[in-house]
Design a protein around this motif. Structure first.
Motif, PDB file in Angstrom:
ATOM      1  N   GLY A  16      35.489  14.520  38.815  1.00 26.92           N
ATOM      2  CA  GLY A  16      35.348  14.177  40.223  1.00 26.92           C
ATOM      3  C   GLY A  16      34.034  14.683  40.773  1.00 26.92           C
ATOM      4  O   GLY A  16      33.162  15.115  40.031  1.00 26.92           O
ATOM      5  N   LYS A  17      33.901  14.601  42.089  1.00 21.56           N
ATOM      6  CA  LYS A  17      32.617  14.906  42.719  1.00 21.56           C
ATOM      7  C   LYS A  17      32.277  16.380  42.629  1.00 21.56           C
ATOM      8  O   LYS A  17      31.160  16.757  42.328  1.00 21.56           O
ATOM      9  CB  LYS A  17      32.661  14.479  44.202  1.00 21.56           C
ATOM     10  CG  LYS A  17      32.491  12.999  44.419  1.00 21.56           C
ATOM     11  CD  LYS A  17      31.705  12.737  45.712  1.00 21.56           C
ATOM     12  CE  LYS A  17      31.493  11.248  45.933  1.00 21.56           C
ATOM     13  NZ  LYS A  17      32.700  10.606  46.524  1.00 21.56           N
ATOM     14  N   LEU A  36      45.089  14.759  42.774  1.00 25.16           N
ATOM     15  CA  LEU A  36      44.500  13.441  42.983  1.00 25.16           C
ATOM     16  C   LEU A  36      44.728  12.995  44.428  1.00 25.16           C
ATOM     17  O   LEU A  36      43.826  12.510  45.102  1.00 25.16           O
ATOM     18  CB  LEU A  36      45.126  12.436  42.008  1.00 25.16           C
ATOM     19  CG  LEU A  36      44.516  11.036  42.048  1.00 25.16           C
ATOM     20  CD1 LEU A  36      43.046  11.084  41.675  1.00 25.16           C
ATOM     21  CD2 LEU A  36      45.247  10.100  41.102  1.00 25.16           C
ATOM     22  N   HIS A  41      40.283  14.265  42.996  1.00 24.63           N
ATOM     23  CA  HIS A  41      39.813  14.679  41.675  1.00 24.63           C
ATOM     24  C   HIS A  41      40.894  14.419  40.637  1.00 24.63           C
ATOM     25  O   HIS A  41      42.079  14.502  40.929  1.00 24.63           O
ATOM     26  CB  HIS A  41      39.458  16.171  41.672  1.00 24.63           C
ATOM     27  CG  HIS A  41      38.178  16.459  42.396  1.00 24.63           C
ATOM     28  ND1 HIS A  41      38.057  16.326  43.757  1.00 24.63           N
ATOM     29  CD2 HIS A  41      36.977  16.879  41.953  1.00 24.63           C
ATOM     30  CE1 HIS A  41      36.827  16.643  44.119  1.00 24.63           C
ATOM     31  NE2 HIS A  41      36.149  16.991  43.041  1.00 24.63           N
TER      32      HIS A  41
END
Ligand SMILES: Nc1ncnc2c1ncn2[C@@H]1O[C@H](COP(=O)(O)OP(=O)(O)OP(=O)(O)O)[C@@H](O)[C@H]1O
Ligand SMILES: [Mg+2]
Lengths: 337, 294
Positions: A16-17, A36, A41
């Motif tokens: 994820g970011k 999530l 993520h």
């Protein structure tokens, strides 16, 4: 268990970011679906620790999306973890420079892929020799070693074919030969046989077991198929949602599944082909009748037991150690689960 | 209401001032650096002249042999080989041999130049998203801006002659090879790259041993298009002093010689078809492994 070849310690991988930011939440128990939902993520690996002994086959099993591929790619660092440690022969893979890491990938580990990962523009011979070529080995030595492994996996005569001209099973033999040609001690196999149909798959398992009898590699074998896991695995680890929920030998997993998820996995298995007498012998009771080896599979024990007096036999290890007795009733009970 | 009828443009004075300023700056630049630029391109000019002379001086039977040989090597097809040789025979009979040699020379040199610059650029783009972000719009402009427009600064800088002609051809013809090299490398199967990584392949080994070979079919498509576009610039290039099949075409336009224009135009088409068929079949043979052939 002997020396440890690969150690995975408290491994986390979050996709994820900003994985580092959500790591504390994961460490305090946030699960995959919640992570999530709340942060967007994806939890790939959740606090996995695994000691992999040398010269054995460690199977990692789990359903699709459980993180098997992610886990195995951490061992040769094709994926960078979010947190945790990976040791190969006691050396930390994660602190290595690019050069050191390349050296590990060249000499210590090799890999077989579900989708084969062959180089389509190179002939079988050149594919099998690829790892050696990358190391800068001399041409004639490459040719000789490549030929040896091509012969070993039964592809003699196909040296000058392109991968695209071979069937799936043959392509994976090329993949296996390529992985073996570098003499690496650790073999990483990510669903190596999953793309093959059942008969070919069984053949490939047999080839692998046969080779392993002689080569004694440390093999990490990923699969989603319990039959395959039980057939190949000296040890089996089970993943779900990135977390490891059980680890043990095949009989341990079949006899004492850690939870319903695993019980579900194991319920249709033919236990007689997996469990050995060792696992169910009743300790204590001395017995003066005939003995049967502890490594006998339940299926194979039925006949001798039926013919034994009282339908009971003593169980002994190959080294002569006496474990206890088994009775036919006990075996039938274990078979029924 | 008057305001809406005509667009409120800048006054004529301001505008002409601005244009003049741009022109003056550029002229100043070209006065200051024109000679250095010419010197810089001098080796290229010499090579071009040498190559042109070589083609013109070589006896025609040898050229025919070379054309046939190259066509055969590239395509391995009798049809294409014989067709190519016949086309050249026709060109010779119709007295266009010399112009054709001149055109061949500039197209070959332009293509080599485009390959020498374009493939590295394409590789750079494939390895860096930033480079791709910067280069892509430049390529877009190069491909869409009318060629007459960039002829102006080229001529201002370098005057009229072979080198400016060559540059004009290259500016127009280089985008496809850059784009397709980039695309080809980016399209290489991720699984194959991962396998290469897993065996400890270094970035350099990966580029030349895996990425470029697997991108070759695309790179070849790029070279093919580059050649086609270079050929299509032949007439425009002849406006700024490049010899070749474009010159008679220009003459035909200004004098309304239909037959002359048609003949030379068809000669260009013949060259295009030969280049295209040969390079395409060669590209196909390169990827024979894809359909399981040898
Ligand atoms: N590059 C990535 N970016 C985001 N999420 C990823 C990435 N790679 C894997 N994941 C996620 O991590 C989880 C584990 O994926 P992984 O590929 O390891 O599963 P798997 O057990 O190998 O499954 P399969 O049996 O289908 O191969 C999945 O939820 C997947 O969506
Ligand atoms: Mg997977």
């Amino acid at each position: 268990m002997s020396e440890l070849k690969v150690q995975i310690k408290n491994l986390y991988k979050i996709f994820g970011k900003n994985p580092k930011k959500v790591l504390p939440q994961v460490k305090t128990g946030l699960g995959k679906p919640e992570l999530l939902d709340q942060t967007g993520h994806v939890l790939g690996i959740n606090n996995v620790s695994l000691d992999i002994p040398a010269k054995q086959i460690q199977v990692v099993m789990g359903l699709s999306g459980s993180g098997k591929s992610t886990l195995i790619r951490h061992i040769n660092r094709l994926i960078e973890p979010t947190d945790g440690q990976i040791l190969i022969d006691g050396e930390d893979v994660l602190t290595m420079s690019d050069r050191q890491l390349r050296d590990v990938r060249r000499k210590k580990t090799s890999m077989v892929f579900q989708k084969f990962g062959l180089l389509p523009h190179r002939k079988v011979m050149e594919n099998v020799g690829y790892g050696l070529e990358v190391q800068g080995v001399k041409d004639d030595e490459i040719a000789q070693k490549a030929q040896h492994w091509i012969d070993r996996v039964g592809l003699t005569g196909y040296e000058n074919h392109y991968p695209g001209q071979l069937s799936g099973g043959m392509q994976q033999r090329v993949g296996l030969a390529r992985a073996l040609a570098t003499d690496a001690e650790i073999l990483l196999m990510d669903e190596a046989f999953s793309a093959l149909d059942p008969l070919i798959r069984y053949d490939m398992q047999s080839i692998l077991l046969e080779l392993q009898d002689e080569l004694h590699k440390t093999i990490i074998f990923i699969t989603h198929d319990l039959d395959e896991a039980l057939r190949l695995g000296d040890k089996i680890a089970i993943l779900r949602d990135g977390a490891m929920i059980q680890e043990g030998t095949a009989p341990q997993i079949v006899l004492t599944p850690a939870d319903d998820y695993i019980a579900d996995f194991t319920k249709d298995i033919n236990r007689g082909k997996v469990i050995r007498l060792r696992a169910i012998a009743e300790a204590g009771t001395p017995y003066d009748g005939a003995n049967i080896p502890a490594g006998t599979l339940l299926n194979d024990a039925l006949q001798p037991l039926a013919q034994a007096p009282n339908q009971t036999l003593g169980v002994t290890e190959p080294d002569g150690r006496y474990l206890g007795t088994v009775s036919l009733t006990k075996v039938i009970g274990a078979l029924a689960g | 209401m008057e305001f809406f009828e005509e667009f409120p443009s800048l006054g004529r004075k301001t505008l002409s001032g601005m244009k003049q300023a741009v022109d003056e700056t550029f002229k100043g630049f070209s006065r200051a650096y024109g000679e250095q630029l010419e010197n810089f391109f001098d080796p290229l000019l010499r090579f071009l002249i040498w190559f042109e002379k070589l083609l013109e001086a070589t006896p025609w039977p040898i050229i025919l042999l070379v054309v046939g040989g190259l066509a055969w090597l590239g395509s391995r097809s009798w049809k294409i080989t014989i067709g190519s040789v016949l086309a050249f025979v026709a060109i010779g009979i119709l007295d266009m041999w010399e112009d054709t040699m001149a055109t061949l020379a500039i197209i070959s040199v332009a293509t080599m130049l485009c390959i020498a610059i374009g493939i590295p650029l394409g590789i750079l783009m494939s390895r860096s998203d930033r480079a791709q972000g910067i280069i892509t719009p430049i390529l877009d402009v190069m491909q869409t801006i009318p060629s007459f427009v960039y002829l102006i600064p080229v001529v201002m800088l370098l005057g009229i002659g072979k080198v400016p002609g060559l540059l004009a051809v290259c500016i127009y013809a280089i985008p496809p090879i850059v784009r397709l090299t980039n695309l080809g490398i980016r399209l290489v199967d991720k699984d194959v790259l991962e396998a290469a990584d897993a065996f400890g392949t270094s970035p350099w080994q990966k580029l030349w041993g895996v990425q470029v070979p697997l991108a070759l079919p695309n790179i070849f498509a790029g070279i093919n298009q580059t050649i086609m576009m270079a050929l299509s610039m032949v007439v425009i290039a002849s406006m700024i002093g490049v010899k070749g099949l474009g010159v008679p075409v220009l003459r035909a336009i200004s004098n309304q010689y239909l037959a002359l224009g048609l003949m030379n135009g068809l000669a260009i088409v013949a060259l295009a078809i030969i280049f295209d068929r040969v390079s395409q079949t060669y590209g196909k043979r390169l990827q024979a492994y894809r359909n399981g052939g040898k």
